[in-house]
Design a protein around this motif. Structure first.
Motif, PDB file in Angstrom:
ATOM      1  N   ASP A  77       0.847  -1.198   0.000  1.00 11.85           N
ATOM      2  CA  ASP A  77       0.000   0.000   0.000  1.00 11.85           C
ATOM      3  C   ASP A  77       0.881   1.247   0.000  1.00 11.85           C
ATOM      4  O   ASP A  77       2.068   1.203   0.354  1.00 11.85           O
ATOM      5  N   ILE A  78       0.263   2.377  -0.361  1.00 12.00           N
ATOM      6  CA  ILE A  78       0.825   3.685  -0.025  1.00 12.00           C
ATOM      7  C   ILE A  78      -0.248   4.435   0.751  1.00 12.00           C
ATOM      8  O   ILE A  78      -1.447   4.169   0.612  1.00 12.00           O
ATOM      9  N   ILE A  79       0.172   5.362   1.594  1.00  9.35           N
ATOM     10  CA  ILE A  79      -0.787   6.121   2.395  1.00  9.35           C
ATOM     11  C   ILE A  79      -0.373   7.591   2.413  1.00  9.35           C
ATOM     12  O   ILE A  79       0.756   7.919   2.790  1.00  9.35           O
ATOM     13  N   SER A  80      -1.276   8.456   1.973  1.00 13.35           N
ATOM     14  CA  SER A  80      -1.049   9.904   2.037  1.00 13.35           C
ATOM     15  C   SER A  80      -1.646  10.434   3.331  1.00 13.35           C
ATOM     16  O   SER A  80      -2.824  10.187   3.628  1.00 13.35           O
ATOM     17  N   LEU A  96       2.349  14.235   3.244  1.00 11.75           N
ATOM     18  CA  LEU A  96       3.353  13.374   2.632  1.00 11.75           C
ATOM     19  C   LEU A  96       2.716  12.029   2.330  1.00 11.75           C
ATOM     20  O   LEU A  96       1.691  11.669   2.895  1.00 11.75           O
ATOM     21  N   THR A  97       3.316  11.304   1.399  1.00 15.48           N
ATOM     22  CA  THR A  97       2.840   9.970   1.042  1.00 15.48           C
ATOM     23  C   THR A  97       3.937   8.970   1.367  1.00 15.48           C
ATOM     24  O   THR A  97       5.103   9.166   1.015  1.00 15.48           O
ATOM     25  N   ILE A  98       3.536   7.892   2.054  1.00 18.56           N
ATOM     26  CA  ILE A  98       4.485   6.949   2.626  1.00 18.56           C
ATOM     27  C   ILE A  98       4.222   5.557   2.057  1.00 18.56           C
ATOM     28  O   ILE A  98       3.073   5.095   2.053  1.00 18.56           O
ATOM     29  N   PRO A  99       5.260   4.868   1.588  1.00 21.32           N
ATOM     30  CA  PRO A  99       5.063   3.471   1.181  1.00 21.32           C
ATOM     31  C   PRO A  99       4.930   2.576   2.409  1.00 21.32           C
ATOM     32  O   PRO A  99       5.601   2.790   3.424  1.00 21.32           O
ATOM     33  N   VAL A 100       4.049   1.598   2.318  1.00 21.58           N
ATOM     34  CA  VAL A 100       3.876   0.629   3.406  1.00 21.58           C
ATOM     35  C   VAL A 100       4.687  -0.612   3.015  1.00 21.58           C
ATOM     36  O   VAL A 100       4.242  -1.430   2.205  1.00 21.58           O
ATOM     37  N   GLY A 101       5.889  -0.720   3.557  1.00 18.59           N
ATOM     38  CA  GLY A 101       6.778  -1.792   3.137  1.00 18.59           C
ATOM     39  C   GLY A 101       7.256  -1.555   1.719  1.00 18.59           C
ATOM     40  O   GLY A 101       7.397  -0.416   1.267  1.00 18.59           O
ATOM     41  N   ALA A 102       7.494  -2.639   0.993  1.00 19.36           N
ATOM     42  CA  ALA A 102       7.968  -2.549  -0.388  1.00 19.36           C
ATOM     43  C   ALA A 102       6.797  -2.289  -1.327  1.00 19.36           C
ATOM     44  O   ALA A 102       5.712  -2.868  -1.167  1.00 19.36           O
ATOM     45  N   SER A 216      -2.399   7.360  -6.327  1.00 19.09           N
ATOM     46  CA  SER A 216      -2.227   8.809  -6.262  1.00 19.09           C
ATOM     47  C   SER A 216      -1.322   9.165  -5.093  1.00 19.09           C
ATOM     48  O   SER A 216      -1.383   8.531  -4.028  1.00 19.09           O
ATOM     49  N   ALA A 217      -0.483  10.187  -5.287  1.00 20.65           N
ATOM     50  CA  ALA A 217       0.436  10.648  -4.241  1.00 20.65           C
ATOM     51  C   ALA A 217       0.208  12.128  -3.967  1.00 20.65           C
ATOM     52  O   ALA A 217      -0.267  12.871  -4.832  1.00 20.65           O
ATOM     53  N   HIS A 218       0.580  12.556  -2.768  1.00 25.86           N
ATOM     54  CA  HIS A 218       0.292  13.926  -2.306  1.00 25.86           C
ATOM     55  C   HIS A 218       1.419  14.359  -1.364  1.00 25.86           C
ATOM     56  O   HIS A 218       1.683  13.702  -0.351  1.00 25.86           O
ATOM     57  N   PHE A 219       2.078  15.461  -1.710  1.00 19.97           N
ATOM     58  CA  PHE A 219       3.075  16.061  -0.826  1.00 19.97           C
ATOM     59  C   PHE A 219       2.770  17.550  -0.697  1.00 19.97           C
ATOM     60  O   PHE A 219       2.354  18.187  -1.665  1.00 19.97           O
ATOM     61  N   GLU A 220       3.006  18.107   0.493  1.00 18.64           N
ATOM     62  CA  GLU A 220       2.652  19.508   0.748  1.00 18.64           C
ATOM     63  C   GLU A 220       3.581  20.123   1.784  1.00 18.64           C
ATOM     64  O   GLU A 220       3.967  19.466   2.757  1.00 18.64           O
ATOM     65  N   HIS A 221       3.937  21.385   1.558  1.00 15.87           N
ATOM     66  CA  HIS A 221       4.615  22.199   2.562  1.00 15.87           C
ATOM     67  C   HIS A 221       3.931  23.564   2.649  1.00 15.87           C
ATOM     68  O   HIS A 221       3.372  24.059   1.663  1.00 15.87           O
ATOM     69  N   THR A 222       3.993  24.168   3.822  1.00 13.27           N
ATOM     70  CA  THR A 222       3.631  25.568   3.994  1.00 13.27           C
ATOM     71  C   THR A 222       4.891  26.398   3.802  1.00 13.27           C
ATOM     72  O   THR A 222       5.899  26.166   4.476  1.00 13.27           O
ATOM     73  N   VAL A 223       4.839  27.354   2.874  1.00 11.15           N
ATOM     74  CA  VAL A 223       6.035  28.070   2.419  1.00 11.15           C
ATOM     75  C   VAL A 223       5.811  29.578   2.499  1.00 11.15           C
ATOM     76  O   VAL A 223       4.819  30.095   1.979  1.00 11.15           O
ATOM     77  N   ALA A 224       6.740  30.267   3.130  1.00 12.55           N
ATOM     78  CA  ALA A 224       6.681  31.736   3.206  1.00 12.55           C
ATOM     79  C   ALA A 224       7.515  32.334   2.080  1.00 12.55           C
ATOM     80  O   ALA A 224       8.618  31.858   1.774  1.00 12.55           O
ATOM     81  N   ILE A 225       6.977  33.384   1.456  1.00  7.24           N
ATOM     82  CA  ILE A 225       7.725  34.152   0.456  1.00  7.24           C
ATOM     83  C   ILE A 225       8.529  35.219   1.205  1.00  7.24           C
ATOM     84  O   ILE A 225       7.967  35.988   1.984  1.00  7.24           O
ATOM     85  N   THR A 226       9.832  35.259   0.987  1.00  9.67           N
ATOM     86  CA  THR A 226      10.688  36.241   1.662  1.00  9.67           C
ATOM     87  C   THR A 226      11.628  36.887   0.657  1.00  9.67           C
ATOM     88  O   THR A 226      11.804  36.403  -0.469  1.00  9.67           O
ATOM     89  N   ASP A 227      12.266  37.963   1.081  1.00 10.42           N
ATOM     90  CA  ASP A 227      13.256  38.633   0.233  1.00 10.42           C
ATOM     91  C   ASP A 227      14.476  37.764  -0.027  1.00 10.42           C
ATOM     92  O   ASP A 227      15.236  38.007  -0.967  1.00 10.42           O
ATOM     93  N   LYS A 228      14.655  36.732   0.800  1.00 11.55           N
ATOM     94  CA  LYS A 228      15.828  35.866   0.674  1.00 11.55           C
ATOM     95  C   LYS A 228      15.488  34.525   0.027  1.00 11.55           C
ATOM     96  O   LYS A 228      16.293  33.602   0.055  1.00 11.55           O
TER      97      LYS A 228
END
Length: 236
Positions: A77-80, A96-102, A216-228
């Motif tokens: 399986d995979i699990i998001s 995040l999406t994680i494989p369950v074993g191989a 189906s896979a799903h990955f996500e981050h919360t991201v701030a826009i900065t001058d750097k």
């Protein structure tokens, strides 16, 4: 927001360690709920538009918004896992999406391509750029690997509300969309299907599956826009 996002990142890291054959998503949900409250935060999803759980658990052909169940995960399986918290009036959100074993090689490639597309999008989250620079980067990376990006669900702005403007699609033309400015915070979240991008929502009103049965896979981050440059708030 940095404090809220740190809680999200810590709990997702702990959840990743608990994913294995025989574990149920209901157990993962209970753990996430408990760990959130232990940190004096609130699960962001629980009660949101009447969603009943702290965690969205989407196995295999479930794209997003899968509800926790007592069905054990099995090898292959995979699990998001999609998770957010509210802390001191601000939200954090990641997945995040994680494989369950191989898992089969093509599915491992799906997970790799989806996570890579997230970082390709994040690289374009720069002050002075355009919103759809992010979208275009995600789409081109995914499609070059032979997969497809979901059209029906998108990323979003985030802050004092869980979902704010602007919407952040995972497809689009570079050089279009709103101008990115320092101080904006975006939840960037590629949802990528093994086969067609078409999806359907089940009768429970939440669980969304691929129409053709592909994974189906799903990955996500919360991201701030900065001058750097982009600052990934949900990464430890």
């Amino acid at each position: 927001m940095r404090a809220a996002c740190k809680i999200v990142a810590e709990i997702l890291l702990l959840l990743r360690e608990r994913v294995k054959p025989g574990v149920t998503t209901a157990e993962l949900d209970e753990f996430a709920d408990s760990e959130t409250r232990r940190r004096n935060a609130k699960p962001a999803f629980k009660g949101y538009c009447k969603y009943p759980n702290a965690l969205c658990c989407s196995p295999n052909d479930v794209v997003v918004h899968g509800m926790p169940t007592k069905i054990p995960l099995k090898e292959g399986d995979i699990i998001s896992l999609d998770f957010g918290v509210l802390y001191n009036e601000f939200y954090g959100d990641a997945a995040l999406t994680i494989p369950v074993g191989a898992v089969p090689a093509r599915i491992a490639t799906l997970l790799k391509a989806t996570e890579e597309s997230l970082y390709a999008g994040i690289d374009k989250a720069v002050a002075g750029g355009r919103l759809h620079d992010i979208s275009h980067a995600v789409q081109t990376h995914v499609e070059a690997q032979g997969f497809s990006v979901v059209r029906d669900f998108v990323g979003h702005g985030i802050g004092r509300k869980l979902h704010e403007e602007p919407q952040v699609p995972n497809f689009g033309a570079a050089g279009t969309g709103v101008r990115l400015k320092p101080g904006m915070v975006l939840a960037i979240e590629p949802m990528v299907n093994e086969k067609s991008y078409e999806v359907e929502v089940l009768e429970d009103g939440w669980t969304t599956i691929t129409r053709d049965g592909g994974f189906s896979a799903h990955f996500e981050h919360t991201v701030a826009i900065t001058d750097k440059g982009p600052d990934i708030l949900t990464r430890i």
